[in-house]
Design a protein around this motif. Structure first.
Motif, PDB file in Angstrom:
ATOM      1  N   PRO A 360       0.816  -1.200   0.000  1.00 33.31           N
ATOM      2  CA  PRO A 360       0.000   0.000   0.000  1.00 33.31           C
ATOM      3  C   PRO A 360       0.862   1.267   0.000  1.00 33.31           C
ATOM      4  N   GLU A 361       0.198   2.393  -0.326  1.00 31.51           N
ATOM      5  CA  GLU A 361       0.898   3.672  -0.268  1.00 31.51           C
ATOM      6  C   GLU A 361       0.946   4.182   1.173  1.00 31.51           C
ATOM      7  N   ILE A 362       1.842   5.129   1.369  1.00 28.67           N
ATOM      8  CA  ILE A 362       1.909   5.815   2.658  1.00 28.67           C
ATOM      9  C   ILE A 362       1.762   7.293   2.373  1.00 28.67           C
ATOM     10  N   ALA A 363       0.963   7.971   3.191  1.00 32.03           N
ATOM     11  CA  ALA A 363       0.856   9.426   3.025  1.00 32.03           C
ATOM     12  C   ALA A 363       0.784  10.041   4.403  1.00 32.03           C
ATOM     13  N   THR A 364       1.535  11.096   4.580  1.00 30.79           N
ATOM     14  CA  THR A 364       1.612  11.670   5.903  1.00 30.79           C
ATOM     15  C   THR A 364       1.662  13.184   5.817  1.00 30.79           C
ATOM     16  N   LEU A 365       1.034  13.827   6.787  1.00 29.54           N
ATOM     17  CA  LEU A 365       0.869  15.283   6.730  1.00 29.54           C
ATOM     18  C   LEU A 365       0.797  15.829   8.146  1.00 29.54           C
TER      19      LEU A 365
END
Ligand code: FAD
Length: 471
Positions: A360-365
């Motif tokens: 899966p992708e990882i996205a962080t903010l």
């Protein structure tokens, strides 16, 4: 040397920082000249970074899905797929060529002068350009913008030859699938490349100095991701230093040792990827002669207006502080051009998403839990697993979760961390929400379409106050 040409703005470097700044400055009425030493525009990102890596991630994902018989559960069977690596590479190169050519056309459309050559700042308002034949010309500019980006960080005693010991650039162009690959560095570039070559059949081991992968990202997310990558067949050797590597006819021999001391060991591989980071690229720019200050990590020091220690000379993108990401460089470019034109350009560095394009992708903010704890900020946390999201279940993408962190007193969203299919797209509703100072309740009360993965974001927002519906 030819006579000096004149321009309002000279930009050195045609990557996403430089070319976007050029377009915005031209829109604002400046005459702009962009100087790029490569034969194509687009910088690291388009030529040897974001785009070729995403092209290979896409093709390798499709290959691996077919090769693993992963569609059989859906009632689709096909014969064993045959890998045509040369065609896969040609497709990637064609995508890169199309996009870099598109940037060239954008320069023409915006009446931006594009000069191929190496730029050096030789006086406060002068850039001297040397073309590949050694001819020089001076360009007189009211302002100069440095957008020279970054280069691969080398590792002592691990000499890159781009054949057996490669950087990311070599890893994007291997002529055959290595039987065994060692990736030095568990950051996003190393892990994306590890994924590509693992999917295409290589045995891949990641050697990381720290006790964790993806340093700086949310720790839960990084640990979940490591488990998923292990399931995909990638092995990890954590807390390990590579002290040297030597290529010979039969492969590469690496010397490794525990990071905190202990007995040395040897590892062997057909191909070794050095992915220990990137460093600012300022070679031959004339920084010392012009007394343009850099910080302790060699990045050009700028003020809040992107101006260097010398008036009229600005810098943006990977060559200055901040995350080394293409979209950050673009935002810098727009803001710098607007400030030069007397507007109030601004970049909110707290809201620069970090995305890893694996599966899966990882996205962080925004802030991680670790950062909030260190800063002594009380927060509430809402977590929602994709396993409980109907769209994820319907499409077989049920790994991962959404985590939302909100201020315990005000409920303002302070951080969002997603691991899951299409996380890189999902994060952007949170980016907009956070840009407007939204609370978790604002996201929770916004109607989300059904069935979508975005409903997991809404549910995580509901979970902040313990009222998620589907768990
Ligand atoms: P660059 O893109 O590095 O451009 C600088 C340009 O300046 C170069 O073309 C260089 O040739 C030129 N130059 C340098 N010196 C001179 C000189 N003296 N004269 C003339 N020209 C000069 N970022 C993301 O956001 N998403 C991703 O998915 C992503 N994937 C990546 C994958 C890989 C394998 C790599 C290596 C990087 C990736 N990045 C990604 C990072 C991204 O590529 C950089 O952050 C981005 O390109 C920085 O933009 P820039 O304009 O500051 O510099």
């Amino acid at each position: 040397m030819s006579d000096a040409e004149k321009t309002d703005l000279a930009i050195i470097g045609g990557g996403p920082g430089g070319y976007v700044a050029a377009i915005r400055a031209a829109q604002l009425g400046m005459t702009v000249t962009i100087i790029e030493t490569r034969s194509t525009l687009g910088g690291t990102c388009l030529n040897v970074g974001c785009i070729p890596s995403k092209a290979l991630l896409n093709s390798s994902e499709k290959y691996a899905e077919l090769a693993s018989g992963g569609l059989a559960d859906l009632g689709i069977t096909a014969g064993k797929p045959k890998l045509d690596l040369a065609q896969m590479m040609a497709n990637k190169d064609q995508i890169v060529a199309g996009l870099t050519d598109g940037i060239r056309l954008l320069m023409r459309k915006n009446k931006i002068t594009h000069i191929e050559g190496r730029g050096a700042i030789t006086a406060a308002n002068t850039v001297t350009i040397t073309d590949h034949a050694g001819n020089q010309q001076n360009l007189h500019a009211d302002r100069i913008l440095i957008a020279t980006g970054s280069e691969v960080q080398p590792l002592k005693d691990v000499p890159i030859d781009e054949i057996q010991i490669v950087s990311s650039t070599g890893a994007l162009a291997l002529a055959k699938v290595p039987k065994r690959m060692v990736v030095i560095g568990g950051g996003y570039i190393g892990l994306e490349m590890a994924t590509v070559w693992r999917r295409l059949g290589a045995e891949v081991e990641v050697v990381e100095y720290l006790p964790r992968i993806l340093p700086g990202m949310d720790a839960d997310l990084a640990s979940k991701f490591k488990t998923i990558m292990e399931k995909q067949g990638i092995t990890f050797r954590m807390g390990t230093a590579v002290t040297s590597a030597k290529a010979n006819k039969s492969g590469v021999v690496l010397n490794i040792a525990p990071a905190d001391g202990g007995d040395a060991e040897k590892l062997t591989a057909d191909v070794v990827l050095v992915a220990v980071g990137r460093r600012p690229y300022t070679d031959g720019l004339g920084l010392e002669a012009m007394d343009i200050k850099t910080n302790d990590r060699g990045r050009i020091a700028v003020d809040a207006h992107f101006e260097t220690s010398i008036k009229g000379i600005f810098a943006i993108g990977d060559v200055i502080d901040g995350p080394m990401l293409a979209h950050k460089a673009e935002e810098d470019g727009v803001a710098a051009a607007e400030i030069m034109a007397g507007h109030s350009g601004h970049v909110d560095y707290d809201l620069v998403p970090g995305i890893v394009y694996t599966d899966p992708e990882i996205a962080t903010l925004g802030k991680t839990e670790e950062q909030l704890k260190t800063a002594g900020i009380d927060y509430h946390k809402g977590v929602f697993p994709f396993m409980a999201n109907s769209r994820a279940r319907a499409t077989g993408h049920n790994e991962g979760f959404v985590k939302i962190l909100a201020d315990a007193k005000t409920d303002q969203v302070l951080g969002v961390h997603i691991i899951g299919h299409d996380a890189g797209t999902l994060i952007h509703e949170c980016a907009i929400a956070m840009a407007f100072g939204a609370s978790s309740e604002d996201i929770a009360r916004t109607c989300h379409g059904h069935p979508t993965l975005s409903e997991a974001v809404k549910e995580a927002a509901l979970a902040v106050e313990g009222r998620a519906i589907h768990i």
